[in-house]
Design a protein around this motif. Structure first.
Motif: not given
Length: 219
Positions: A27-38, A64-67, A84-86
């Motif tokens: 869930e974190v790896a696929l659905l968290y935009p904050g994690f993707h941005a980092v 930036r476009f996606f997250t 968080d949320h981000g």
């Protein structure tokens, strides 16, 4: 690349430990935009340190476009950052963020437009920045400090401090309260200034009336 993978694993573990809404690694790896941005920032930052400029900025703009999170590739981010949320987070080029920090939506780690070189803030370890807060300038926020939601911080903060208000002020350091911790009933500086002006006008009006009465009596 090995360092990036190591920090990525630590990031996921940190999110699972600190976010009660996170259920599992997938869930974190696929659905968290904050994690993707980092994650994308770590790649962009690695290329940025190699002297590249266009490709890292391209990666950051795609992120930036996606997250909806904007992190300049020059920013230095430690391990375990939880965004968080981000949405609306902006992190400037010379920002330095320590380990295990937490940043909520709408936060700006920016400059004032008056500095050159180091223009953006440095966050120590385990710093929490509440939603909508703005930290502006090339100063340090000490370890274990908390910046309240919508605060505007413009000066250095010692470790273990809690800051609220606009402009932000320290209301607690460690376990010792050094000011008013009430974030709901913070005095309105504009209202206070209007009250002072009103009192001054009343005083001047009374003095003017007294002078007019003296003139009438002399006549």
């Amino acid at each position: 690349m090995i360092v990036i993978f190591g920090r990525t694993a630590y990031d996921i573990k940190s999110i699972l430990e600190r976010d009660p809404a996170a259920r599992n690694v997938f869930e974190v790896a696929l659905l968290y935009p904050g994690f993707h941005a980092v994650l994308m920032h770590r790649l962009a930052h690695m290329l940025y340190k190699c002297g590249l400029r266009f490709i890292p900025r391209l990666i950051s703009q795609i992120s930036r476009f996606f997250t909806k999170i904007e992190i300049h590739p020059g920013a230095t981010i430690g391990k375990g950052l939880l965004i968080d949320h981000g949405c609306g987070v902006v992190i400037g080029e010379t920002t330095v963020i320590g380990d295990d920090c937490t940043i909520y939506q709408g936060v700006t780690l920016g400059g004032t437009g008056k500095e050159t070189g180091k223009r953006h803030p440095t966050l120590g370890n385990n710093v929490m920045v509440g939603a909508g807060a703005k930290i502006l300038g090339p100063f340090k926020v000490g370890d274990n400090s908390k910046i309240a939601a919508n605060a505007v911080l413009l000066q250095e903060v010692e470790p273990d401090s809690t800051c609220v208000g606009v402009p932000a002020r320290v209301v607690k350091r460690g376990t010792k309260r050094v000011g008013d911790l009430d974030q709901v009933h913070i005095p309105d500086p504009v209202s206070q200034e209007l009250c002072r002006i009103g009192a001054r006008i009343d005083k001047l009006a009374a003095q003017l009336e007294m002078l007019e009465n003296n003139d009438d009596s002399e006549r």
